[in-house]
Design an enzyme around this catalytic site. Structure first.
Site, PDB file in Angstrom:
ATOM      1  N   SER A 113       0.451   4.282   6.842  1.00 24.66           N
ATOM      2  CA  SER A 113       1.532   3.514   6.267  1.00 24.66           C
ATOM      3  C   SER A 113       1.972   2.353   7.360  1.00 24.66           C
ATOM      4  O   SER A 113       1.345   1.895   8.215  1.00 24.66           O
ATOM      5  CB  SER A 113       2.279   4.459   5.315  1.00 24.66           C
ATOM      6  N   ASP A 167      -3.342   4.407  -4.776  1.00 26.47           N
ATOM      7  CA  ASP A 167      -2.034   4.142  -3.927  1.00 26.47           C
ATOM      8  C   ASP A 167      -1.107   3.405  -4.766  1.00 26.47           C
ATOM      9  O   ASP A 167      -1.793   2.373  -4.781  1.00 26.47           O
ATOM     10  CB  ASP A 167      -2.444   3.751  -2.627  1.00 26.47           C
ATOM     11  N   HIS A 197      -0.594   7.596  -2.168  1.00 29.61           N
ATOM     12  CA  HIS A 197      -0.171   7.293  -1.114  1.00 29.61           C
ATOM     13  C   HIS A 197       0.150   8.845  -0.223  1.00 29.61           C
ATOM     14  O   HIS A 197       1.173   9.170  -0.021  1.00 29.61           O
ATOM     15  CB  HIS A 197       1.038   6.585  -1.161  1.00 29.61           C
TER      16      HIS A 197
END
Length: 218
Positions: A113, A167, A197
């Site tokens: 991320s 996600d 995620h």
């Protein structure tokens, strides 16, 4: 000030992996995954991002590599100043490994991320070809300045892009865009997994295999 970090591995490693966590997390997030990489010969460095106010977190401070001002597209989404400061801090970690005698082609940058965005940012600008960059559930930051700042040494660098199909935090299209923009510059692969995620076991196993290819056991 040097980044605080967790470090795993032997006194004399044959290579190094610097693994950057996501927003609101810490280096501890990936410490349990290190054994799954099955590389006792490597040093794993898991730094902790500084705590700073984050706009999309209601302005509340949390561990973050940079402020995220909004989740839309376009300039101004991230704090360029804080991206550059974090890049300096991560560069220092890479330089520590170089100073310890580890060649650049045996140093990999991994990130998830927000950490993946920083891994891409640093690896593409490092003056030597690194072993690889891993971009998990992530995107590009400061995209407009990439071409001017990108190091020619990064041409052909192995890159592993991975994303969850469900996600809801970083849409998969952002990960695909990063891969597609860099596909003609890097030796890039793409994988998607039926997850949100997060990280799943299939991704971990694929990452282990990728690491074995880009930093072979000696």
């Amino acid at each position: 000030m040097a980044l605080k970090r967790l470090t795993f591995g032997p006194a004399k490693p044959t290579g190094a992996v610097i693994w950057l966590h996501g927003l609101g997390a810490s280096g501890h997030d990936f410490s349990s995954i290190v054994p799954h990489m099955d590389r006792p010969d490597l040093r794993f460095v898991l730094p902790h991002a500084p705590v700073r106010p984050v706009t999309v977190n209601g302005g509340m401070p949390c561990p973050s590599w940079y402020d995220i001002r909004h989740m839309g597209s376009g300039p101004g989404r991230e704090s360029a100043e804080e991206v550059h400061q974090s890049a300096k801090d991560i560069n220092a970690l890479v330089q520590e490994q170089r100073d310890a005698g580890i060649p650049a082609n045996r140093i990999a940058l991994f990130g998830f991320s927000q950490g993946g965005a920083m891994a891409l940012h640093v690896a593409l600008r490092w003056p030597e070809r690194l072993a690889a960059v891993v971009a998990m559930s992530t995107y590009l930051v400061l995209e407009a300045s990439l071409e001017a700042e990108r190091s020619p040494a990064s041409d052909g660098m192995p890159a592993f892009f991975a994303h969850g199909t469900d996600d809801g935090v970083v849409d998969i299209t952002r990960g695909q865009r990063a891969h597609d923009l860099l596909a003609d510059r890097l030796d890039a692969s793409w994988a998607s997994y039926p997850m949100t995620h997060e990280v799943c076991i299939d991704e971990i196993l694929d990452l282990r295999d990728f690491l074995g290819e880009v930093i072979p056991t000696v």
